[in-house]
Design a protein around this motif. Structure first.
Motif, mmCIF file in Angstrom:
data_model
loop_
_atom_site.group_PDB
_atom_site.id
_atom_site.type_symbol
_atom_site.label_atom_id
_atom_site.label_comp_id
_atom_site.label_asym_id
_atom_site.label_seq_id
_atom_site.Cartn_x
_atom_site.Cartn_y
_atom_site.Cartn_z
ATOM 1 N N SER A 1 81.296 42.470 -77.871
ATOM 2 C CA SER A 1 81.824 41.614 -76.836
ATOM 3 C C SER A 1 83.199 42.109 -76.455
ATOM 4 C CB SER A 1 81.920 40.181 -77.362
ATOM 5 O OG SER A 1 82.955 40.102 -78.330
ATOM 6 N N PRO A 2 83.817 41.570 -75.359
ATOM 7 C CA PRO A 2 85.171 41.998 -75.015
ATOM 8 C C PRO A 2 86.187 41.772 -76.118
ATOM 9 C CG PRO A 2 84.154 40.853 -73.182
ATOM 10 C CD PRO A 2 83.214 40.715 -74.354
ATOM 11 N N SER A 3 85.968 40.787 -76.975
ATOM 12 C CA SER A 3 86.909 40.516 -78.056
ATOM 13 C C SER A 3 86.666 41.411 -79.262
ATOM 14 C CB SER A 3 86.800 39.038 -78.478
ATOM 15 O OG SER A 3 85.493 38.764 -78.966
ATOM 16 N N LEU B 1 77.976 39.644 -75.811
ATOM 17 C CA LEU B 1 78.262 38.224 -75.964
ATOM 18 C C LEU B 1 78.604 37.632 -74.601
ATOM 19 C CD1 LEU B 1 78.526 36.364 -78.547
ATOM 20 C CD2 LEU B 1 80.992 36.626 -78.280
ATOM 21 N N PRO B 2 78.005 36.495 -74.223
ATOM 22 C CA PRO B 2 78.359 35.878 -72.934
ATOM 23 C C PRO B 2 79.826 35.462 -72.908
ATOM 24 C CG PRO B 2 76.316 34.954 -73.821
ATOM 25 C CD PRO B 2 76.923 35.767 -74.908
ATOM 26 N N ASP B 3 80.421 35.458 -71.724
ATOM 27 C CA ASP B 3 81.817 35.046 -71.583
ATOM 28 C C ASP B 3 81.995 33.605 -72.065
ATOM 29 O OD1 ASP B 3 82.350 37.497 -70.489
ATOM 30 O OD2 ASP B 3 82.161 36.795 -68.417
ATOM 31 N N GLY B 4 82.974 33.400 -72.928
ATOM 32 C CA GLY B 4 83.268 32.062 -73.418
ATOM 33 C C GLY B 4 82.387 31.580 -74.553
ATOM 34 N N ALA B 5 81.411 32.373 -74.947
ATOM 35 C CA ALA B 5 80.510 31.966 -76.032
ATOM 36 C C ALA B 5 81.184 32.159 -77.387
ATOM 37 C CB ALA B 5 79.219 32.772 -75.974
ATOM 38 N N ARG C 1 73.915 37.927 -74.195
ATOM 39 C CA ARG C 1 73.625 38.122 -72.773
ATOM 40 C C ARG C 1 73.048 39.519 -72.591
ATOM 41 N NH1 ARG C 1 78.579 37.646 -68.957
ATOM 42 N NH2 ARG C 1 79.162 39.517 -70.123
ATOM 43 N N GLN D 1 70.214 39.355 -65.239
ATOM 44 C CA GLN D 1 70.715 39.101 -66.590
ATOM 45 C C GLN D 1 70.144 37.792 -67.112
ATOM 46 O OE1 GLN D 1 74.976 38.854 -66.556
ATOM 47 N NE2 GLN D 1 75.049 37.075 -65.239
ATOM 48 N N ALA E 1 70.702 34.943 -70.470
ATOM 49 C CA ALA E 1 71.447 34.525 -71.664
ATOM 50 C C ALA E 1 70.486 33.890 -72.660
ATOM 51 C CB ALA E 1 72.548 33.541 -71.291
#
Length: 202
Positions: A64-66, A147-151, A162, A182, A184
């Motif tokens: 994920s972005p994180s 990973l979906p944004d905010g999940a 996602r 896409q 989720a």
């Protein structure tokens, strides 16, 4: 030479030497007290794109972005589920109904979702009729899994995923169409491994 003249000459000599010592000391102390001048050096920047290492596709795809890494098995199940869920074969030798894709996806699902996917629903008749009329075969190519944004971050027992994919629709005659899609998923870990339990934003 008179004694007074000798004395005057000696005194002038001493004063000249003293002044020279003072001036020399002052210059030395001022040069020693000043901080050394630093020379800035340019930062080397790679201009050749081939010299920049790219992340491994498998890791870049599942992070994920994180930076949270999805469990490998959860990622594999998510890819397989979306492929089965999105692909339809409306050719004469293909699927018998729109629900056939749901039945294939149900093998990687659990709970209520697995039951619902295997059932025929009235809302499936229209899209299936459109595919059947043109003998369309749809295939899905997965482009990313993350990973979906905010999940929330995945845990050993649950994970949100996602899956992005390119859907290719190829009719028996006519032009081939491509679309970016896409889906989720919410996966849970069961006794038989990771399974899809819900489609939270479908």
């Amino acid at each position: 030479m008179p004694r007074s003249s000798q004395f005057t000459t000696l005194s002038n000599g001493i004063l000249s030497i003293t002044a020279f010592v003072i001036i020399t000391s002052g210059c030395s102390s001022s040069s020693q007290g000043a901080p050394p001048k630093q020379i800035s050096r340019p930062i080397a920047i790679a201009t050749d794109p081939s010299s920049i290492a790219a992340p491994a596709p498998d890791i870049a795809e599942s992070r994920s972005p994180s930076g949270t890494l999805l469990p490998p098995e959860a990622k594999r199940v998510a890819r397989g589920f979306v492929t089965a869920y999105a692909e339809h074969d409306a050719t004469d030798s293909g699927d018998l109904s729109y629900a056939d894709a749901g039945k294939r996806a149900a093998r990687l699902a659990t709970g209520k979702l697995a039951v619902e996917l295997a059932q025929k629903r009235p809302g499936q008749e229209a899209p299936w009729g459109a595919l059947k009329a043109r003998q369309v075969r749809q295939t899905a190519e997965i482009t990313s899994v993350g990973l979906p944004d905010g999940a929330p971050a995945p845990t050993p027992k649950a994970a949100f995923v996602r899956v992005a994919y390119t859907l290719t629709s190829k009719p028996r005659t006519g032009s081939v169409q491509h679309s970016s899609e896409q889906l989720a998923l919410r996966l849970v870990r069961t006794k038989v491994g990771w399974r899809v339990a819900d489609l939270p934003w479908a």
